[in-house]
Design a protein around this motif. Structure first.
Motif, PDB file in Angstrom:
ATOM      1  N   TRP A 212      11.994  51.425  24.655  1.00 50.79           N
ATOM      2  CA  TRP A 212      12.792  50.240  24.346  1.00 50.79           C
ATOM      3  C   TRP A 212      11.974  49.164  23.649  1.00 50.79           C
ATOM      4  O   TRP A 212      12.513  48.399  22.831  1.00 50.79           O
ATOM      5  CB  TRP A 212      13.458  49.717  25.617  1.00 50.79           C
ATOM      6  CG  TRP A 212      14.550  50.627  26.074  1.00 50.79           C
ATOM      7  CD1 TRP A 212      14.534  51.467  27.150  1.00 50.79           C
ATOM      8  CD2 TRP A 212      15.819  50.830  25.438  1.00 50.79           C
ATOM      9  NE1 TRP A 212      15.714  52.181  27.221  1.00 50.79           N
ATOM     10  CE2 TRP A 212      16.516  51.814  26.188  1.00 50.79           C
ATOM     11  CE3 TRP A 212      16.426  50.284  24.310  1.00 50.79           C
ATOM     12  CZ2 TRP A 212      17.800  52.251  25.844  1.00 50.79           C
ATOM     13  CZ3 TRP A 212      17.708  50.723  23.960  1.00 50.79           C
ATOM     14  CH2 TRP A 212      18.371  51.690  24.729  1.00 50.79           C
TER      15      TRP A 212
ATOM     16  N   ASP B 190      15.616  47.963  15.933  1.00 49.59           N
ATOM     17  CA  ASP B 190      16.700  48.806  15.414  1.00 49.59           C
ATOM     18  C   ASP B 190      17.949  48.704  16.280  1.00 49.59           C
ATOM     19  O   ASP B 190      19.079  48.710  15.763  1.00 49.59           O
ATOM     20  CB  ASP B 190      16.245  50.267  15.346  1.00 49.59           C
ATOM     21  CG  ASP B 190      15.205  50.497  14.257  1.00 49.59           C
ATOM     22  OD1 ASP B 190      15.062  49.624  13.379  1.00 49.59           O
ATOM     23  OD2 ASP B 190      14.519  51.547  14.306  1.00 49.59           O
ATOM     24  N   TYR B 191      17.767  48.599  17.597  1.00 51.02           N
ATOM     25  CA  TYR B 191      18.904  48.487  18.508  1.00 51.02           C
ATOM     26  C   TYR B 191      19.706  47.230  18.211  1.00 51.02           C
ATOM     27  O   TYR B 191      20.945  47.258  18.173  1.00 51.02           O
ATOM     28  CB  TYR B 191      18.396  48.477  19.944  1.00 51.02           C
ATOM     29  CG  TYR B 191      19.483  48.431  20.993  1.00 51.02           C
ATOM     30  CD1 TYR B 191      20.233  49.565  21.287  1.00 51.02           C
ATOM     31  CD2 TYR B 191      19.756  47.259  21.698  1.00 51.02           C
ATOM     32  CE1 TYR B 191      21.219  49.541  22.254  1.00 51.02           C
ATOM     33  CE2 TYR B 191      20.743  47.227  22.668  1.00 51.02           C
ATOM     34  CZ  TYR B 191      21.469  48.358  22.940  1.00 51.02           C
ATOM     35  OH  TYR B 191      22.458  48.319  23.895  1.00 51.02           O
ATOM     36  N   HIS B 192      19.037  46.125  17.986  1.00 52.22           N
ATOM     37  CA  HIS B 192      19.740  44.876  17.707  1.00 52.22           C
ATOM     38  C   HIS B 192      20.369  44.874  16.319  1.00 52.22           C
ATOM     39  O   HIS B 192      21.436  44.294  16.121  1.00 52.22           O
ATOM     40  CB  HIS B 192      18.794  43.687  17.874  1.00 52.22           C
ATOM     41  CG  HIS B 192      18.570  43.317  19.306  1.00 52.22           C
ATOM     42  ND1 HIS B 192      17.726  44.032  20.129  1.00 52.22           N
ATOM     43  CD2 HIS B 192      19.120  42.343  20.076  1.00 52.22           C
ATOM     44  CE1 HIS B 192      17.748  43.496  21.335  1.00 52.22           C
ATOM     45  NE2 HIS B 192      18.585  42.492  21.338  1.00 52.22           N
TER      46      HIS B 192
ATOM     47  N   ASP C 180      12.129  50.372  20.116  1.00 51.06           N
ATOM     48  CA  ASP C 180      13.473  50.467  19.543  1.00 51.06           C
ATOM     49  C   ASP C 180      14.198  49.125  19.485  1.00 51.06           C
ATOM     50  O   ASP C 180      15.305  49.047  18.955  1.00 51.06           O
ATOM     51  CB  ASP C 180      14.306  51.453  20.381  1.00 51.06           C
ATOM     52  CG  ASP C 180      15.590  51.871  19.679  1.00 51.06           C
ATOM     53  OD1 ASP C 180      15.508  52.359  18.534  1.00 51.06           O
ATOM     54  OD2 ASP C 180      16.672  51.705  20.266  1.00 51.06           O
TER      55      ASP C 180
ATOM     56  N   SER D 276      21.618  47.524  14.904  1.00 53.13           N
ATOM     57  CA  SER D 276      22.748  48.459  14.953  1.00 53.13           C
ATOM     58  C   SER D 276      23.913  47.950  15.789  1.00 53.13           C
ATOM     59  O   SER D 276      25.054  48.373  15.590  1.00 53.13           O
ATOM     60  CB  SER D 276      22.283  49.810  15.516  1.00 53.13           C
ATOM     61  OG  SER D 276      21.257  50.365  14.736  1.00 53.13           O
ATOM     62  N   HIS D 277      23.646  47.057  16.762  1.00 57.26           N
ATOM     63  CA  HIS D 277      24.687  46.652  17.718  1.00 57.26           C
ATOM     64  C   HIS D 277      24.817  45.132  17.817  1.00 57.26           C
ATOM     65  O   HIS D 277      24.963  44.581  18.902  1.00 57.26           O
ATOM     66  CB  HIS D 277      24.367  47.239  19.100  1.00 57.26           C
ATOM     67  CG  HIS D 277      24.180  48.726  19.102  1.00 57.26           C
ATOM     68  ND1 HIS D 277      25.171  49.601  18.729  1.00 57.26           N
ATOM     69  CD2 HIS D 277      23.103  49.490  19.418  1.00 57.26           C
ATOM     70  CE1 HIS D 277      24.722  50.845  18.829  1.00 57.26           C
ATOM     71  NE2 HIS D 277      23.472  50.798  19.241  1.00 57.26           N
TER      72      HIS D 277
END
Length: 241
Positions: free
Chosen positions: A13, A19-21, A16, A23-24
């Motif tokens: 995490w 990229d997580y933020h 990531d 993408s979402h």
């Protein structure tokens, strides 16, 4: 060498978080319980939070705790990933969900919105810790990926069965011998039994339907799948007085 779920997922995490933020971004903009975009202002699963002390398990960058900040007496979030926490503000603590750094009977409400519970070796330990820090009569709510989702391929357009629903061995990724990502699986019955074993009374189990106007995919969550079977299970429980 990373040999535990905690070590692996902390690193995962951290790496990531960006990229997580990216993408979402919509999902992470406020207090949404799940990819079906069920908002707490509509669902009110936490009840009246006025004057309450609230703890969020696996808060990530803490959009849920941030939304609660001006509504509750105290909103605290904790997460294992400093990379995620650095993207949030407020009362945030780095900690492992297997050992809460809080005293007994210190919160009125404890909750988790897709945080920590699927990413530890022992989800029962997390529930027992939640019960420990809750005051008698306190409320506990957890939103997780629906156990039935486990059997399908991680593809929003696929209905191919990939795993047995009854296989509790979980999912892991390795680089050589080093564990780099880990996720557990429990059946719906397992989840309920763990709640009961931790001392909770189960009040409700929600399986949010996919909204007609929601077209954005979220990982394996999609309107194609969401119109046929649930992607999220939300357990609402409380401790006896």
């Amino acid at each position: 060498m990373s040999n535990t779920f905690s070590d692996a997922n902390r690193t995962w995490w951290d790496q990531d978080a960006h990229d997580y933020h990216q993408s979402h971004s919509a999902y992470l903009s406020s207090f949404y319980w799940c990819p079906e975009m069920l908002h707490e202002k509509d669902a009110r699963l936490l009840g009246d939070v006025t004057g309450k002390r609230i703890l969020e398990i696996g808060c990530g960058s803490a959009p849920c705790s941030t939304w609660l900040r001006d509504r509750a007496e105290l909103a605290v979030g904790f997460d294992i990933s400093m990379g995620m926490l650095q993207r949030g503000t407020g009362n945030l603590v780095q900690a492992d969900a297997l050992s809460f750094p809080f005293t007994d009977d210190s919160f009125d409400i404890v909750f988790s919105a897709f945080g920590a519970i699927p990413f530890v070796e022992s989800s029962l330990t997390v529930l027992q810790e939640a019960a420990r820090v809750l005051k008698p009569g306190g409320r506990f709510v957890m939103a997780i990926n629906h156990p039935m989702r486990w059997i399908f391929a991680d593809d929003p357009d696929s209905f191919a069965v990939q795993y047995s629903y009854f296989d509790r061995s979980g999912y892991t990724e390795f680089e050589g011998e080093r564990l780099t990502y880990a996720e557990q699986h429990r059946t719906l019955g397992d989840r309920i039994r763990e709640l009961l074993h931790a001392g909770f009374v189960l009040d409700d189990l929600l399986e949010p339907e996919w909204p007609e106007d929601l077209t954005e995919n979220w990982g394996q969550w999609s309107s194609k799948r969401g119109k046929i079977f649930p992607g999220t299970a939300i357990f609402v429980a409380h401790l006896p007085q």
